[in-house]
Design a protein around this motif. Structure first.
Motif, PDB file in Angstrom:
ATOM      1  N   GLY A 651       0.769  -1.460  -0.083  1.00 37.49           N
ATOM      2  CA  GLY A 651       0.016   0.092  -0.043  1.00 37.49           C
ATOM      3  C   GLY A 651       0.818   1.274   0.006  1.00 37.49           C
ATOM      4  O   GLY A 651       0.370   2.341  -0.019  1.00 37.49           O
ATOM      5  N   ASP A 652       2.234   1.045   0.140  1.00 41.79           N
ATOM      6  CA  ASP A 652       2.906   2.344  -0.089  1.00 41.79           C
ATOM      7  C   ASP A 652       3.679   2.666  -1.358  1.00 41.79           C
ATOM      8  O   ASP A 652       4.342   3.608  -1.214  1.00 41.79           O
ATOM      9  N   PHE A 653       3.624   1.600  -2.078  1.00 40.82           N
ATOM     10  CA  PHE A 653       4.727   1.410  -3.468  1.00 40.82           C
ATOM     11  C   PHE A 653       6.260   1.942  -3.080  1.00 40.82           C
ATOM     12  O   PHE A 653       6.713   2.555  -3.961  1.00 40.82           O
ATOM     13  N   HIS A 654       6.469   1.347  -1.998  1.00 44.23           N
ATOM     14  CA  HIS A 654       8.002   1.398  -1.768  1.00 44.23           C
ATOM     15  C   HIS A 654       8.358  -0.041  -1.166  1.00 44.23           C
ATOM     16  O   HIS A 654       7.553  -0.885  -0.636  1.00 44.23           O
ATOM     17  N   GLY A 655       9.747  -0.353  -1.305  1.00 43.13           N
ATOM     18  CA  GLY A 655      10.092  -1.432  -0.513  1.00 43.13           C
ATOM     19  C   GLY A 655      11.469  -1.201  -0.011  1.00 43.13           C
ATOM     20  O   GLY A 655      12.388  -0.343  -0.274  1.00 43.13           O
ATOM     21  N   VAL A 656      11.919  -2.157   0.581  1.00 47.43           N
ATOM     22  CA  VAL A 656      13.173  -2.077   1.380  1.00 47.43           C
ATOM     23  C   VAL A 656      14.182  -3.061   0.782  1.00 47.43           C
ATOM     24  O   VAL A 656      13.544  -4.637   0.836  1.00 47.43           O
ATOM     25  N   ALA A 657      15.348  -2.843   0.281  1.00 48.32           N
ATOM     26  CA  ALA A 657      16.312  -3.622  -0.304  1.00 48.32           C
ATOM     27  C   ALA A 657      16.903  -4.711   0.594  1.00 48.32           C
ATOM     28  O   ALA A 657      17.249  -4.337   1.795  1.00 48.32           O
ATOM     29  N   LEU A 658      16.711  -6.051   0.581  1.00 50.79           N
ATOM     30  CA  LEU A 658      17.310  -7.058   1.336  1.00 50.79           C
ATOM     31  C   LEU A 658      18.419  -7.626   1.089  1.00 50.79           C
ATOM     32  O   LEU A 658      19.153  -8.200   1.482  1.00 50.79           O
ATOM     33  N   LYS A 659      19.122  -7.032  -0.057  1.00 48.14           N
ATOM     34  CA  LYS A 659      20.568  -7.144  -0.619  1.00 48.14           C
ATOM     35  C   LYS A 659      20.725  -6.055  -1.502  1.00 48.14           C
ATOM     36  O   LYS A 659      19.912  -5.145  -1.900  1.00 48.14           O
ATOM     37  N   ASP A 660      22.008  -6.001  -1.905  1.00 44.45           N
ATOM     38  CA  ASP A 660      22.309  -4.716  -2.962  1.00 44.45           C
ATOM     39  C   ASP A 660      21.702  -5.055  -3.997  1.00 44.45           C
ATOM     40  O   ASP A 660      21.355  -6.237  -4.797  1.00 44.45           O
ATOM     41  N   ILE A 661      20.978  -4.044  -4.520  1.00 45.65           N
ATOM     42  CA  ILE A 661      20.311  -3.970  -5.831  1.00 45.65           C
ATOM     43  C   ILE A 661      21.535  -3.699  -7.108  1.00 45.65           C
ATOM     44  O   ILE A 661      21.891  -2.483  -7.050  1.00 45.65           O
ATOM     45  N   ILE A 662      21.788  -4.569  -7.913  1.00 41.47           N
ATOM     46  CA  ILE A 662      22.635  -4.325  -8.909  1.00 41.47           C
ATOM     47  C   ILE A 662      22.265  -4.936 -10.307  1.00 41.47           C
ATOM     48  O   ILE A 662      21.767  -6.083 -10.439  1.00 41.47           O
ATOM     49  N   GLN A 663      22.512  -3.930 -11.276  1.00 44.55           N
ATOM     50  CA  GLN A 663      21.977  -4.332 -12.767  1.00 44.55           C
ATOM     51  C   GLN A 663      23.131  -3.913 -13.500  1.00 44.55           C
ATOM     52  O   GLN A 663      23.720  -2.700 -13.379  1.00 44.55           O
ATOM     53  N   ASP A 664      23.762  -4.859 -14.428  1.00 48.38           N
ATOM     54  CA  ASP A 664      24.730  -4.559 -15.372  1.00 48.38           C
ATOM     55  C   ASP A 664      25.937  -4.007 -14.593  1.00 48.38           C
ATOM     56  O   ASP A 664      26.625  -3.176 -15.087  1.00 48.38           O
TER      57      ASP A 664
END
Length: 891
Positions: A651-664
């Motif tokens: 309901g908040d349209f947010h989240g907490v990263a449970l690990k590093d978010i890595i792309q490319d």
């Protein structure tokens, strides 16, 4: 805080737009009657009318018939003509009306953009999580907003016409425009007379006004929701940002030839309106056709009925006016030489706009009920919509009937070698195709009419609408494709001296190419063969004409190019719809689903859907498929990220990263960061491995919506010769991944075998470790890790639960496997027996049921659409230049 000022301002602009539209209607009407020059007419000779062929003896020519009028004697030294004060008033009223419409639109968007959820419209259609482009879509998701969009385009075109139309056409034509605007403005007026008589539905209603009985307003009259309901997830697509404006622009453009036609009849000039209306008819046909195809592409990308056209009643209600508009266009081309063509041009031009109003009534009155997925619910405007429709039917039919006598009859019979004959036949076939569709689509209307007379009707729409409409439409378009070829040869005098020899070469080429395609493509359906031959014939003939025309004057090539585009579209439809290949064949023998949606054709559905367990490869045709898990979208991260890497805050349209978010290789968020998420959708990562080892991924999406159930949208891989179209049919219920069954315990020694969720498991070893994720192991601490090997048909999985003694406290963190649906903990170590006790919980394993199909040569459909647009553009420019030259000569 309740922001009432902007809503009050918006409602003021609505009232102003309605009043000024009425003023403009009356003033233009009086101007058209010549009342603005009444005083001057008493002093000078009666002003000359603009009838074609009017003589100096004051005989007005009405299409061959004359009406003698007694001229008043001229006075000495007549004064210059007086200003047309009514037209001046009408213009200013229409300009103010246009400004008011812009004010209404600006006020409504301001409310949506600033999240003023105290307003019912913003609360119903928007939310804080929507990006700006989808806030724009919110503007026209509701009925009030779509009426406003229609008002806006009409106002823009009306202002353009006041600046570009000749004086003789402006007043009668803009009177029709202003009258239409008055009707449309009344749809959003939102005024209640007495206790129950309501005119329009206002987009500026407060929630407390729209839902006065809601308990929350009794407790807190100033209650403002923190967020809105949001935009329908199916409309969260870039095509829905541009498709509705394009479609409503097409509706507005269709009003222009209708207004010219009514003005021509009104002025007793049943032929003269054709020339100024023709460029507008061309561009209207182009824009409305683009709008229809945009809707088809949106359906192809967003809905999961495996195509771009489903013969839905609302789709049909837009398709039919376009067919009739194209038919009207062709009859307008022969109106100068054929009385039958002129009569049909008048009938079809009127019919086009009446059908647009009828489609509006169908989609917005609620009469379709559950017959269409696109229809709006009834806002209590059905009576107004019916009045709107009937008013213009009565006006147009009565005027046409009263002026019909001024259209002369043809002196010669139409020859089969005349261009008029073939264009007339083509227009007739288009009208028959339109009639077949609208006759069936209107079944709910027939039922409603019978119910109003106390009768009970058992008529129902076809169970298989695609098959019903297609079996008729395919033959209509076989005829149309053939007619385009013959008519072009007649038009460009290729069949002079009544010889058909010129068609021999394209005919032979057609047969050779068609025979090759039928033989090598293993085409066996005779209906498909007929459409293929007709389409190739249209390509050959129009292509030959195009080459000849380009050598002379490319500006004359619009018709041939449009017909080539139409032939390409037919070929694209033939192959993409007729030869779709299902590649997700279920050979496992498993009954995939017993759900209600599979009961109609259970065997087919189970055969054409594949069950994929997480990370377990399955062979599907030439591909090896592997479901790689759920994905979500973050606003500032390209592509998709694993859902398990983010703890979503509901309901908040947010989240907490449970690990590093890595792309490319780039780190976008560190573990523990809060990141903004796009709402609503979960994507399912399906990996395709081709025989050559090349890998590509598709991400079909699904959302479990409280109001609409599972909403699945496909993902498509576009290739030059085919599309790979993939969508999910079934997914685990949301939250099932957090529902664990009761704990089971296993005490085993090293190398012992036990069962985990129907899998064979072996405890290979238990070893000391100094690394445990999320915990620091000091010199005084002790930690061991078990190695549990789990076997399945595709290989093995390693689970490594840990047992930790830290600061004289025992910890045994669980290890979870989504592939196995298992959570395992090492709870106890018994040195005396050498056994290790594991606590095991089971849950639903992650899976998807998906369907994958190949759609061959679908790109030919989209290329053909583009070619049609190019042809319409060339023809529009040419006709506009012709009209402009004629206007300058007259001036």
């Amino acid at each position: 805080m309740i922001h009432t000022t902007v809503g009050q301002l918006g409602h003021f602009f609505v009232i102003l737009s309605f009043v000024t539209a009425l003023v403009a209607t009356v003033a233009y009407f009086l101007s058209a009657l010549g009342l603005g020059k009444m005083a001057q007419a008493e002093l000078v000779e009666e002003p000359q009318l603009a009838y074609a062929g009017e003589s100096t003896s004051r005989e007005a020519n009405f299409g061959g018939k004359t009406a003698k009028r007694k001229a008043k004697p001229a006075v000495q030294n007549p004064e210059p003509p007086a200003r047309d004060d009514w037209r001046t008033l009408a213009r200013w009223a229409f300009y103010i009306h246009g400004a008011a419409v812009v004010g209404v639109a600006s006020s409504l968007f301001y409310i949506i953009y600033n999240h003023y959820f105290e307003y019912h419209y913003a609360w119903s259609h928007s939310s804080r999580a929507l990006p700006v482009q989808y806030m724009i879509s919110c503007f026209w998701e509701g009925q009030e907003g779509s009426f406003l969009l229609w008002l806006f385009w009409n106002a823009v075109l009306g202002v353009v016409l006041t600046r570009t139309s000749s004086k003789q056409w402006e007043a009668p034509m803009l009177a029709i425009f202003a009258l239409v605007q008055a009707f449309l403005a009344s749809m959003i007026l939102g005024v209640i007379f007495g206790d129950s008589f309501k005119v329009g539905s206002s987009p500026f209603l407060l929630l407390s006004e729209a839902m006065p009985d809601a308990p929350i307003f009794s407790a807190d009259p100033n209650f403002v929701p923190k967020d809105g309901n949001g935009l329908n997830p199916l409309l969260q697509n870039y095509w829905m940002v541009i498709h509705p404006p394009t479609l409503f622009l097409g509706f507005a453009l269709a009003l222009v030839p209708f207004a010219y036609c009514i003005a021509g009849l009104w002025r007793n000039q049943p032929l003269e309106w054709i020339r100024p209306a023709l460029p507008w008819t061309l561009i209207g046909g182009m824009v409305l056709g683009i709008g229809v195809m945009m809707g088809g592409y949106w359906a192809y990308e967003t809905l999961n009925f495996e195509g771009y056209w489903n013969w839905d009643p609302v789709e049909n209600a837009v398709y039919v006016p376009w067919l009739v508009l194209v038919a009207a266009l062709h009859t307008m081309l022969i109106a100068k030489r054929s009385s039958a063509g002129l009569k049909m041009a008048i009938i079809l031009t009127i019919s086009t706009y009446v059908l647009i109003l009828y489609s509006t009534f169908l989609s917005r009155s609620g009469i379709l009920g559950n017959a269409s997925v696109h229809s709006f619910t009834d806002l209590g405007l059905s009576g107004q919509l019916l009045l709107y429709l009937m008013a213009f039917i009565v006006l147009a039919v009565a005027l046409a009937a009263s002026k019909w006598k001024y259209i002369p009859a043809d002196t010669d019979e139409a020859s089969v070698y005349s261009k008029e004959f073939w264009l007339f036949i083509g227009a007739t076939v288009l009208c028959l195709a339109a009639f077949q569709v609208i006759a069936t689509t209107s079944i709910p209307v027939y039922n409603k009419i019978l119910e109003s007379f106390g009768k009970i009707s058992n008529l129902a729409l076809p169970a298989d609408q695609v098959a019903h409409y297609s079996k008729f439409q395919i033959w209509f378009f076989v005829a149309i494709a053939l007619l385009t070829g013959v008519a072009q040869y007649i038009w460009w005098r290729k069949l002079e001296n009544k010889k058909w020899d010129a068609l021999i070469t394209p005919g032979i080429l057609t047969l050779l190419i068609s025979a090759g395609l039928i033989a090598f493509g293993e085409m066996k359906n005779p209906v498909y063969m007929a459409l293929l031959v007709a389409s190739i014939f249209a390509l050959m003939t129009n292509g030959n004409i195009l080459l000849d025309v380009i050598r002379g004057n490319y500006r004359l090539s619009g018709g041939a190019i449009s017909h080539i585009g139409m032939a390409l579209m037919l070929l694209g439809i033939l192959y993409s719809a007729g030869y779709t290949k299902v590649i997700s064949i279920n050979n496992s023998g498993l009954l995939i689903s017993k759900q209600e949606e599979f009961t109609k054709d259970n065997n087919k559905q189970n055969k054409e859907n594949t069950l994929l367990w997480l990370n377990q490869p399955e062979r599907m045709g030439q591909y090896q498929l592997t479901y790689r898990g759920q994905r979500i979208e973050a606003r500032d991260v390209p592509g998709y990220i694993p859902r398990k890497d983010v703890e979503v805050i509901e309901g908040d349209f947010h989240g907490v990263a449970l690990k590093d978010i890595i792309q490319d290789g780039k780190v976008y968020h560190k573990k523990g960061d809060t990141l903004a998420l796009y709402p609503e959708n979960t994507y399912y990562d399906v990996e395709y491995r081709e025989p050559n080892g090349k890998i590509f991924n598709l991400y079909p999406r699904a959302q479990v919506n409280e109001r609409m159930g599972l909403l699945a949208s496909p993902d498509i891989r576009h290739k030059a010769d085919r599309d790979m179209y993939t969508y999910v049919n079934s997914v685990p219920n949301p939250g099932d991944e957090n529902k664990w069954e009761k704990t089971e315990t296993y005490s085993v020694a090293i190398k012992d075998t036990f069962f985990l969720n129907d899998y064979v498991a072996i405890l290979d070893d238990v070893v000391r470790t100094n690394e445990v994720e999320g915990m620091e192991i000091g010199p005084e601490d002790a930690a061991v890790r078990a190695k549990v090997r789990v076997l399945d048909k595709n290989g093995e999985h390693i689970l490594s639960p840990a047992f930790i003694i830290k600061n004289r406290m025992v910890a045994h963190p669980a290890e979870m496997s989504d592939e196995l649906g298992v959570r395992i903990q090492l709870n106890e170590i018994n040195p005396q027996t050498g056994k290790f006790t594991f606590a095991v919980n089971r849950t639903q394993r992650d899976y998807i049921v998906m369907k994958a199909i190949e759609k061959p040569l679908i790109n030919i459909l989209w290329i053909g659409t583009l070619v049609v647009v190019i042809g319409f553009l060339i023809a529009t420019v040419r006709r506009y230049r012709d009209f402009d030259k004629m206007k300058n000569k007259v001036a």
